[in-house]
Design an enzyme around this catalytic site. Structure first.
Site: not given
Ligand code: BG6
Ligand code: MG
Length: 211
Positions: A9, A11
């Site tokens: 993963d 984030d």
């Molecule tokens: C995930 C995060 O990696 O990405 C979520 O954990 C987030 O919190 C999701 O909503 C979507 O991210 P983005 O950058 O497309 O808004």
């Molecule tokens: Mg994550």
């Protein structure tokens, strides 16, 4: 190590962009006068942008149109990307960088499996554009975690069956997605104690203790 590939993963695992997600959602919620805290934020981990917004809006007593919701998601993403724009290679921790290099030198196939549409931008900011053997992200999936699609696509890109890949996650939705896809999962951070995980990591480099 028993696995041939590892799907990370992004984030909250590779980098601390989970904190920027929190700050951006908090700013939007404050603008709208909606209660939002870290506990609610933990429910957004691994979940797509629009699904995250729906969770944020649960605390509001107003009904918003789809157009308003699209605009809120855009405001949040603009705030988030402003924070991402300030990131540099200094935001890739020495621990993560060193661990990734050890795994790479062991000959493991390494991939990203993230729900985020900002994945390419983040990888570029932290100096990892081109590092991974495969990147499966919010741009190539129709269902976000806890659906296993993003991990199944990553494994497919690596040319490996799920049983030969390990997923590394900080989100309960991500652990659920890994298990649903037939992957073993190493959980860390917010999801560390998730009983569905195969391994429980105190810190990222603990991956190296998995045999
Ligand atoms: C995930 C995060 O990696 O990405 C979520 O954990 C987030 O919190 C999701 O909503 C979507 O991210 P983005 O950058 O497309 O808004
Ligand atoms: Mg994550």
């Amino acid at each position: 190590m028993r696995y041939k590939g590892i799907i990370f993963d992004l984030d909250g695992v590779i980098c601390s962009t989970d904190e920027y997600h929190y700050l951006a959602w908090k700013a939007l919620a404050d603008q709208l006068g909606i209660e939002f805290d870290r506990q609610i934020n933990n429910r957004l981990r691994g979940v797509s942008r629009m699904e995250s917004l729906e969770i944020v809006l649960e605390k509001s007593n107003k009904v918003y149109s789809d157009a308003e919701k699209a605009q809120f998601a855009e405001v949040k993403n603009a705030l988030y990307r402003e924070l991402l724009g300030q990131m540099s290679t200094a935001d890739l921790s020495e621990e993560v960088e060193a661990t990734l290099n050890v795994l790479r030198n062991k000959g493991l196939a390494l991939a990203i499996g993230s729900s985020s549409k900002n994945t390419p931008f983040i990888l570029e900011r932290i100096g990892l554009a081109g590092f991974f053997d495969a990147v499966s992200d919010g741009n190539n999936i129709t269902h976000s975690k806890p659906d296993p699609e993003v991990f199944l696509k990553a494994a497919q890109m690596l040319g490996l069956p799920p049983a030969e890949c390990l997923v590394v996650e900080d989100a309960h939705a991500g652990v659920q997605a890994a298990v649903a896809g037939g992957f073993d999962c190493a959980a860390m951070g917010d999801a560390k104690d998730d009983p569905r995980a195969t391994w429980h990591l105190g810190t990222f480099s603990d991956i190296l203790m998995i045999r």
